[in-house]
Design a protein around this motif. Structure first.
Motif, PDB file in Angstrom:
ATOM      1  N   ASP A  90       0.691  -1.690   0.036  1.00 24.22           N
ATOM      2  CA  ASP A  90       0.164   0.084  -0.350  1.00 24.22           C
ATOM      3  C   ASP A  90       1.015   1.182  -0.099  1.00 24.22           C
ATOM      4  O   ASP A  90       2.027   1.372   0.941  1.00 24.22           O
ATOM      5  N   PRO A  91       0.902   2.390  -1.086  1.00 22.01           N
ATOM      6  CA  PRO A  91       1.773   3.340  -1.043  1.00 22.01           C
ATOM      7  C   PRO A  91       1.677   3.761   0.414  1.00 22.01           C
ATOM      8  O   PRO A  91       2.680   5.186   0.686  1.00 22.01           O
ATOM      9  N   ALA A  92       0.203   4.628   0.820  1.00 19.00           N
ATOM     10  CA  ALA A  92      -0.159   4.757   2.112  1.00 19.00           C
ATOM     11  C   ALA A  92       0.966   4.728   3.137  1.00 19.00           C
ATOM     12  O   ALA A  92       1.192   5.397   3.743  1.00 19.00           O
ATOM     13  N   THR A  93       1.041   3.730   3.473  1.00 26.18           N
ATOM     14  CA  THR A  93       2.189   2.820   4.247  1.00 26.18           C
ATOM     15  C   THR A  93       3.342   2.705   4.418  1.00 26.18           C
ATOM     16  O   THR A  93       3.569   1.971   5.177  1.00 26.18           O
ATOM     17  N   ILE A 115      13.173   1.342  -0.428  1.00 20.15           N
ATOM     18  CA  ILE A 115      11.789   0.924  -0.412  1.00 20.15           C
ATOM     19  C   ILE A 115      11.565  -0.479   0.704  1.00 20.15           C
ATOM     20  O   ILE A 115      11.231  -1.170   0.561  1.00 20.15           O
ATOM     21  N   VAL A 116      10.292   0.502   1.719  1.00 23.83           N
ATOM     22  CA  VAL A 116      10.059  -0.364   2.395  1.00 23.83           C
ATOM     23  C   VAL A 116       8.508  -0.758   2.374  1.00 23.83           C
ATOM     24  O   VAL A 116       7.534   0.387   2.472  1.00 23.83           O
ATOM     25  N   LEU A 117       7.797  -1.959   1.987  1.00 24.16           N
ATOM     26  CA  LEU A 117       7.297  -2.114   1.481  1.00 24.16           C
ATOM     27  C   LEU A 117       5.974  -2.974   2.839  1.00 24.16           C
ATOM     28  O   LEU A 117       6.586  -3.707   3.606  1.00 24.16           O
ATOM     29  N   ARG A 118       4.862  -1.422   2.731  1.00 28.16           N
ATOM     30  CA  ARG A 118       3.910  -2.356   3.983  1.00 28.16           C
ATOM     31  C   ARG A 118       2.774  -2.955   3.185  1.00 28.16           C
ATOM     32  O   ARG A 118       2.100  -1.438   2.474  1.00 28.16           O
ATOM     33  N   ASP A 119       2.054  -3.071   3.902  1.00 26.28           N
ATOM     34  CA  ASP A 119       0.106  -3.208   3.287  1.00 26.28           C
ATOM     35  C   ASP A 119      -0.532  -2.125   4.329  1.00 26.28           C
ATOM     36  O   ASP A 119       0.026  -1.627   4.835  1.00 26.28           O
ATOM     37  N   TYR A 121      -1.706  -2.476   6.316  1.00 26.83           N
ATOM     38  CA  TYR A 121      -2.459  -3.139   8.212  1.00 26.83           C
ATOM     39  C   TYR A 121      -0.891  -2.396   8.749  1.00 26.83           C
ATOM     40  O   TYR A 121      -0.906  -2.893  10.022  1.00 26.83           O
ATOM     41  N   ASN A 122      -0.235  -1.985   7.738  1.00 29.16           N
ATOM     42  CA  ASN A 122       0.876  -1.633   8.037  1.00 29.16           C
ATOM     43  C   ASN A 122       2.356  -3.199   8.830  1.00 29.16           C
ATOM     44  O   ASN A 122       3.428  -2.935   9.555  1.00 29.16           O
ATOM     45  N   ASN A 123       1.600  -4.204   7.833  1.00 26.44           N
ATOM     46  CA  ASN A 123       2.802  -5.404   7.700  1.00 26.44           C
ATOM     47  C   ASN A 123       3.922  -4.871   6.426  1.00 26.44           C
ATOM     48  O   ASN A 123       3.721  -4.967   5.821  1.00 26.44           O
ATOM     49  N   ARG A 124       4.773  -5.726   7.030  1.00 21.54           N
ATOM     50  CA  ARG A 124       6.265  -5.530   6.414  1.00 21.54           C
ATOM     51  C   ARG A 124       5.589  -6.527   4.951  1.00 21.54           C
ATOM     52  O   ARG A 124       5.188  -8.389   5.897  1.00 21.54           O
ATOM     53  N   VAL A 125       6.121  -6.315   3.576  1.00 21.67           N
ATOM     54  CA  VAL A 125       5.759  -7.370   2.736  1.00 21.67           C
ATOM     55  C   VAL A 125       7.117  -7.593   2.155  1.00 21.67           C
ATOM     56  O   VAL A 125       7.671  -7.478   1.995  1.00 21.67           O
ATOM     57  N   GLN A 128       9.036 -10.917  -2.973  1.00 23.96           N
ATOM     58  CA  GLN A 128       9.390  -9.740  -3.548  1.00 23.96           C
ATOM     59  C   GLN A 128       8.084  -9.692  -4.565  1.00 23.96           C
ATOM     60  O   GLN A 128       7.048 -10.229  -5.889  1.00 23.96           O
ATOM     61  N   VAL A 129       8.345  -7.876  -5.202  1.00 28.38           N
ATOM     62  CA  VAL A 129       7.072  -7.436  -5.711  1.00 28.38           C
ATOM     63  C   VAL A 129       7.807  -6.049  -6.594  1.00 28.38           C
ATOM     64  O   VAL A 129       8.895  -5.244  -6.398  1.00 28.38           O
ATOM     65  N   PRO A 130       7.117  -6.056  -8.122  1.00 21.76           N
ATOM     66  CA  PRO A 130       7.844  -5.052  -9.232  1.00 21.76           C
ATOM     67  C   PRO A 130       7.964  -4.081  -8.180  1.00 21.76           C
ATOM     68  O   PRO A 130       6.283  -3.620  -7.733  1.00 21.76           O
ATOM     69  N   VAL A 131       8.672  -2.694  -8.467  1.00 24.43           N
ATOM     70  CA  VAL A 131       8.612  -1.672  -7.585  1.00 24.43           C
ATOM     71  C   VAL A 131       9.282  -0.128  -8.929  1.00 24.43           C
ATOM     72  O   VAL A 131      10.141  -1.124  -9.571  1.00 24.43           O
TER      73      VAL A 131
END
Length: 168
Positions: A90-93, A115-119, A121-125, A128-131
């Protein structure tokens, strides 16, 4: 299971001999060590709770669900451990961090972009996903670049499993 996505659970009231207690019609409280946000209470019918949806929002590699019989001296049972993975980024978190955050204008400074990806609910993703990154403006001391050219070099993202983020 995925954080924030409802899923059904099935539970049976069992006696000491392993038989379903078909006359149990009681209310139960459903809890979890993975932050339950939907389906926290239910009622058994004929000794069973079938297809009852719950929603967990905290990623967890050893999540459990606990069922407590409210009408039966608070007898409780806990599920086996299971995994709740983070939802989509989620870009917002999610956050972008530059180290260092300011570069000197001398042509040889470098910065690591993480880039620290979070969903949501603020969980670390942790998958591996494209960024993608885009550069819109370069500033000098808070002012636009004097020649009006925004340029920078970024290499292709590399997955760093140890830090669980992207480094470009």
């Amino acid at each position: 299971q995925t954080a924030g996505v409802p899923f059904p659970i099935n539970v049976q009231a069992i006696d000491a001999y392993g038989n379903v207690v078909t006359d149990f019609e009681g209310n139960v409280t459903i809890s979890s060590n993975s932050n339950i946000t939907g389906g926290e209470s239910a009622t058994f019918s004929n000794g069973e709770l079938t297809g009852h949806d719950i929603t967990l929002t905290q990623s967890n590699t050893n999540a459990t669900i606990t069922i407590t019989a409210d009408d039966l001296f608070n007898v409780e049972t806990t599920s086996e451990e299971f995994v709740v993975k983070a939802n989509d980024p989620d870009p917002a978190t999610s956050v972008v961090v530059a180290d260092p955050s300011v570069l000197q204008n001398q042509g040889s400074s470098e910065s690591t972009i993480s880039i620290v990806l979070r969903d949501a609910y603020n969980n670390r993703v942790l998958e591996q996903v494209p960024v993608s990154l885009s550069l819109t403006q370069i500033e000098e001391n808070g002012n636009p670049s004097p020649d009006g050219v925004a340029s920078a070099g970024l290499s292709a993202p590399v997955w760093n499993a140890t830090q669980q983020n992207y480094i470009a």
